[in-house]
Scaffold this motif. Structure first.
Motif, PDB file in Angstrom:
ATOM      1  N   GLY A  85       0.789  -1.221   0.000  1.00  0.00           N
ATOM      2  CA  GLY A  85       0.000   0.000   0.000  1.00  0.00           C
ATOM      3  C   GLY A  85       0.822   1.272   0.000  1.00  0.00           C
ATOM      4  O   GLY A  85       0.305   2.354   0.272  1.00  0.00           O
ATOM      5  N   SER A  86       2.113   1.157  -0.324  1.00  0.00           N
ATOM      6  CA  SER A  86       3.007   2.315  -0.300  1.00  0.00           C
ATOM      7  C   SER A  86       3.161   2.987  -1.652  1.00  0.00           C
ATOM      8  O   SER A  86       3.726   4.082  -1.735  1.00  0.00           O
ATOM      9  N   ALA A  87       2.704   2.338  -2.713  1.00  0.00           N
ATOM     10  CA  ALA A  87       2.800   2.909  -4.055  1.00  0.00           C
ATOM     11  C   ALA A  87       1.449   2.784  -4.740  1.00  0.00           C
ATOM     12  O   ALA A  87       0.721   1.798  -4.529  1.00  0.00           O
ATOM     13  N   ARG A  88       1.113   3.746  -5.522  1.00  0.00           N
ATOM     14  CA  ARG A  88      -0.185   3.751  -6.198  1.00  0.00           C
ATOM     15  C   ARG A  88      -0.292   2.554  -7.149  1.00  0.00           C
ATOM     16  O   ARG A  88       0.679   2.216  -7.841  1.00  0.00           O
ATOM     17  N   PRO A  89      -1.455   1.934  -7.221  1.00  0.00           N
ATOM     18  CA  PRO A  89      -1.599   0.695  -8.002  1.00  0.00           C
ATOM     19  C   PRO A  89      -1.465   0.879  -9.502  1.00  0.00           C
ATOM     20  O   PRO A  89      -1.168  -0.078 -10.214  1.00  0.00           O
TER      21      PRO A  89
END
Length: 204
Positions: free
Chosen positions: A148-152
């Motif tokens: 959840g640390s980088a945009r999908p």
């Protein structure tokens, strides 16, 4: 009956390999001094060889660059392994990898340009290196996305392009010593998922 190799053939191959290694040594110093756009003929002259000998070993500038940065791949791959082993935080690992990648693609002035072109040209001698960079970046990116640390929607290929673009812009006339860090921060805030603290902070 055992057929003995012709001594003259062995000597020819040995001379060819010696010339190839000599060209790589000279080219590395030349590109470090003049950037990757320096004349190929000047490399041959500095190596004390005819242009024909240079082009027999390396028909294009890209093939010469590919051989030079391939020799540096072992160091980058070792750095990748270190990051994976030492950093359990996927966000920190991705940031460290992008920094290492930035160092790798700026070993010679002007190198980001040919690498960017090779990303869309599968026939380029540099294409394989680019694909390896994309693949390694994807491993770090997917781990950060899973955490959840980088945009999908962020793609590994686009992250590599941002590294190349940042490296190129950092060398522009308007850039100063702070430009590289600033550009990387701007790019990072584009791919990184905002933390709850950011989301709840008042907007100016």
């Amino acid at each position: 009956m055992v057929v003995q190799a012709d001594p003259s053939t062995r000597k020819s191959r040995s001379d060819a390999e010696r010339n190839r290694l000599h060209i790589l040594e000279v080219a590395e110093d030349f590109f470090a001094e003049h950037g990757v756009s320096g004349p190929m003929q000047d490399i041959a002259k500095r190596a004390g060889l005819g242009p024909g000998t240079l082009y027999r070993h390396f028909p294009t500038r890209e093939s010469l660059l590919a051989a030079l940065i391939k020799a540096r791949w072992e160091g980058l791959d070792a750095r990748r392994s270190e990051i994976e082993a030492e950093h359990g935080d996927p966000l920190a690992a991705l940031e460290l990898w992008l920094t290492a990648l930035g160092d790798y693609v700026t070993v010679f002035d002007g190198l980001p340009g040919p690498l960017r072109e090779a990303l869309s040209d599968t026939t380029s001698p540099l294409a394989m290196t680019c694909e390896l960079l994309v693949e390694a970046t994807g491993q770090f990116l997917r781990a950060a996305q899973a955490a959840g640390s980088a945009r999908p929607w962020v793609r590994d290929r686009d992250l590599v392009l941002t590294v190349l673009a940042t490296a190129w812009v950092s060398g522009a006339l308007l850039a100063d010593e702070r430009s590289g860090d600033a550009l990387r921060a701007i790019v990072r805030e584009g791919w990184q998922t905002p933390s709850p603290a950011w989301e709840s902070s008042p907007q100016s």
